[in-house]
Design a protein around this motif. Structure first.
Motif, mmCIF file in Angstrom:
data_model
loop_
_atom_site.group_PDB
_atom_site.id
_atom_site.type_symbol
_atom_site.label_atom_id
_atom_site.label_comp_id
_atom_site.label_asym_id
_atom_site.label_seq_id
_atom_site.Cartn_x
_atom_site.Cartn_y
_atom_site.Cartn_z
ATOM 1 N N GLU A 30 54.452 26.013 43.029
ATOM 2 C CA GLU A 30 53.946 25.937 41.663
ATOM 3 C C GLU A 30 52.918 27.017 41.344
ATOM 4 O O GLU A 30 52.284 26.991 40.280
ATOM 5 C CB GLU A 30 53.348 24.555 41.416
ATOM 6 N N GLY A 31 52.716 27.949 42.269
ATOM 7 C CA GLY A 31 51.815 29.065 42.015
ATOM 8 C C GLY A 31 50.344 28.711 42.078
ATOM 9 O O GLY A 31 49.519 29.329 41.384
ATOM 10 N N ARG A 32 49.992 27.746 42.940
ATOM 11 C CA ARG A 32 48.596 27.323 43.052
ATOM 12 C C ARG A 32 47.879 28.007 44.211
ATOM 13 O O ARG A 32 46.916 27.476 44.771
ATOM 14 C CB ARG A 32 48.533 25.801 43.218
ATOM 15 N N VAL A 33 48.324 29.206 44.573
ATOM 16 C CA VAL A 33 47.676 30.020 45.600
ATOM 17 C C VAL A 33 46.922 31.145 44.891
ATOM 18 O O VAL A 33 47.449 31.764 43.964
ATOM 19 C CB VAL A 33 48.702 30.604 46.584
ATOM 20 N N ARG A 34 45.702 31.395 45.330
ATOM 21 C CA ARG A 34 44.930 32.479 44.720
ATOM 22 C C ARG A 34 44.052 33.146 45.768
ATOM 23 O O ARG A 34 43.814 32.596 46.849
ATOM 24 C CB ARG A 34 44.041 31.943 43.598
ATOM 25 N N SER A 35 43.547 34.314 45.428
ATOM 26 C CA SER A 35 42.621 35.017 46.308
ATOM 27 C C SER A 35 41.227 34.406 46.168
ATOM 28 O O SER A 35 40.865 33.863 45.126
ATOM 29 C CB SER A 35 42.561 36.504 45.940
ATOM 30 N N GLY A 36 40.449 34.481 47.252
ATOM 31 C CA GLY A 36 39.078 33.987 47.219
ATOM 32 C C GLY A 36 38.819 33.000 48.330
ATOM 33 O O GLY A 36 39.597 32.891 49.283
ATOM 34 N N ASP A 37 37.685 32.291 48.238
ATOM 35 C CA ASP A 37 37.372 31.257 49.222
ATOM 36 C C ASP A 37 37.158 29.938 48.498
ATOM 37 O O ASP A 37 37.241 29.854 47.268
ATOM 38 C CB ASP A 37 36.165 31.635 50.067
ATOM 39 N N ARG A 38 36.894 28.883 49.271
ATOM 40 C CA ARG A 38 36.802 27.543 48.689
ATOM 41 C C ARG A 38 35.731 27.457 47.614
ATOM 42 O O ARG A 38 35.916 26.806 46.586
ATOM 43 C CB ARG A 38 36.520 26.527 49.792
ATOM 44 N N GLU A 39 34.587 28.089 47.859
ATOM 45 C CA GLU A 39 33.492 27.998 46.898
ATOM 46 C C GLU A 39 33.879 28.562 45.542
ATOM 47 O O GLU A 39 33.382 28.115 44.511
ATOM 48 C CB GLU A 39 32.260 28.727 47.431
ATOM 49 N N ASP A 40 34.787 29.549 45.548
ATOM 50 C CA ASP A 40 35.202 30.161 44.287
ATOM 51 C C ASP A 40 35.901 29.158 43.368
ATOM 52 O O ASP A 40 35.844 29.275 42.141
ATOM 53 C CB ASP A 40 36.144 31.341 44.546
ATOM 54 N N ALA A 41 36.598 28.192 43.944
ATOM 55 C CA ALA A 41 37.393 27.253 43.137
ATOM 56 C C ALA A 41 36.826 25.847 43.115
ATOM 57 O O ALA A 41 37.328 24.998 42.370
ATOM 58 C CB ALA A 41 38.830 27.217 43.674
ATOM 59 N N LEU A 42 35.789 25.582 43.902
ATOM 60 C CA LEU A 42 35.309 24.216 44.060
ATOM 61 C C LEU A 42 34.847 23.607 42.740
ATOM 62 O O LEU A 42 35.153 22.448 42.436
ATOM 63 C CB LEU A 42 34.172 24.183 45.085
#
Length: 327
Positions: A47-59
Motif C-alpha cells: 500500500e506504499g506505507r514505506v518511507r525514508s527516515g527514522d521512527r521519530e520522523d513519523a511518530l
C-alpha cells in the motif's frame, strides 16, 4: 479438533506494484473455511506505507496520545486506537534508512484482500492482518490481529456453563489474536514467510457477504482501560489536570472511593452534604482535617474522575467542593 498452520516460501519482495492477493493465491491452495494470515508489513509495503527516515520522523503523525515513556521507549495510543511501542513503526526487513508504517486502515486492507481472494479462487476465507506487540506484565512479544475480515475475532462465552456447572461471566477468547500468534510460529521473523494459512477453524469464518466486526472491535475503549497511562505518566497527567487527559482515567469513581483515596495521601474527615451542580453532576462537600496541599487533593480528584471546584479553609481544616467529571 485439528489445527494445521503452514507458511509458504518463495514470495517475492512486496512493492506498491505487487498484486498481493494474486501472489497469495498462487502460493497456496485455498478452500472454504481457511484463514489467511498476512503480516502488516507486507500489506504496508503493497500500500506504499514505506518511507525514508527514522521512527521519530513519523511518530507524531501516528500518535493520538502518549501512554508511557521510559528512557528511549515511548508507548503510544496510535491513530488506529492500538497501544504500541513507537506506534508500530518498524525499521526491520526494509532497506536501511527506511521505515514501515502500519496500514492506514488494517481492517479495510483485510476486507479488500478477502474480496480479491474470493474473486481469484472462489473460496470463502477469513483474513487476519498481524503485527508484533508487547504485553503488559510479561516480557517478550507476540503477534496480534490489527486487521481482520470475514471471521469472528472473539468467542463470547458469557452466559455459558462449564463442565462443573459454573457460569462463565467474562470469558472472551480473542481468537483472532490466537490465530495471529499461531501463524507467527511458522512464519518466523527472519524467514521471509509473511503469509500463513490456518486450516481447522472454519467455524470462525463468516459468509462471504459478512466481513464481521474487524480487529478494531478488540480494542478496549479508553474509559474502561485500567492501564490508560503508565505509572509515571499517570502522575504527571493528574497533577497537570488538563481536561483533554481525563478519558484514560475512566468514569468518575464512587464518592466513597474518592474519600478513601484522599485518606491515603492525607487524613480526611467525612463527606458533607451532597447535591447536584449546574450541569447536573453529583457534587459534595469533602471535609478534610488539617492543612492538605490543594494541588495534591486536586490531583487525587482528577485521577478519580472528579473536579475540585472550590477550596475553603478555616481553623479546623478545609471544605473542598467536588463534582463528578465527565470522562
Amino acid at each position: 479438533m485439528r489445527l494445521v498452520v503452514t507458511a509458504p516460501d518463495g514470495l517475492p519482495e512486496i512493492t506498491p506494484d505487487s498484486d498481493l492477493a494474486s501472489l497469495i493465491a498462487d502460493a497456496m491452495t485455498l478452500t472454504d473455511g481457511d484463514i489467511v494470515v498476512v503480516t502488516s508489513k507486507v500489506v504496508s509495503k503493497a500500500e506504499g506505507r514505506v518511507r525514508s527516515g527514522d521512527r521519530e520522523d513519523a511518530l507524531a503523525e501516528e500518535t493520538r496520545r502518549v501512554v508511557a515513556r521510559r528512557g528511549p521507549t515511548t508507548i503510544v495510543r496510535t491513530r488506529l486506537g492500538l497501544t504500541m511501542a513507537a506506534a508500530g513503526i518498524d525499521a526491520s526487513n526494509v532497506e536501511p534508512g527506511s521505515i514501515v508504517l502500519l496500514p492506514l486502515d488494517p481492517d479495510a486492507s483485510a476486507r479488500a484482500l478477502r474480496a480479491r481472494l474470493h474473486d481469484l479462487t472462489g473460496a470463502r476465507v477469513g483474513v487476519v492482518v498481524t503485527d508484533t506487540a508487547g504485553r503488559a506484565w510479561r516480557d517478550g512479544q507476540t503477534d496480534i490481529a490489527v486487521g481482520a475480515a470475514g471471521l469472528r475475532v472473539a468467542e463470547d462465552y458469557a452466559g455459558r456453563v462449564d463442565a462443573h456447572g459454573n457460569d462463565l461471566v467474562v470469558t472472551l477468547p480473542a481468537v483472532a489474536d490466537e490465530i495471529a500468534g499461531a501463524a507467527d510460529l511458522v512464519q518466523g521473523k527472519l524467514s521471509g514467510r509473511p503469509v500463513a494459512l490456518v486450516r481447522g477453524r472454519g467455524d470462525l469464518v463468516l459468509p462471504i457477504d459478512d466481513d464481521g466486526a474487524g480487529a478494531i472491535s478488540l480494542i478496549r475503549p479508553e474509559s474502561s482501560d485500567l492501564f490508560g497511562y503508565g505509572a509515571r505518566e499517570a502522575v504527571l497527567r493528574a497533577l497537570a489536570g488538563h481536561e483533554a487527559d481525563r478519558p484514560p482515567f475512566g468514569a468518575p469513581a464512587d464518592v466513597s472511593e474518592l474519600v478513601a483515596a484522599v485518606g491515603r495521601v492525607h487524613a480526611t474527615g467525612r463527606i458533607g452534604a451532597g447535591a447536584r451542580d449546574a450541569a447536573g453532576q453529583a457534587a459534595y462537600a469533602l471535609e478534610i482535617s488539617g492543612r492538605p496541599e490543594r494541588t495534591v487533593i486536586a490531583a487525587v480528584c482528577f485521577a478519580h474522575g472528579w473536579r475540585l471546584e472550590r477550596w475553603d479553609e478555616d481553623e479546623m481544616g478545609v471544605v473542598a467542593q467536588v463534582s463528578a467529571g465527565t470522562p
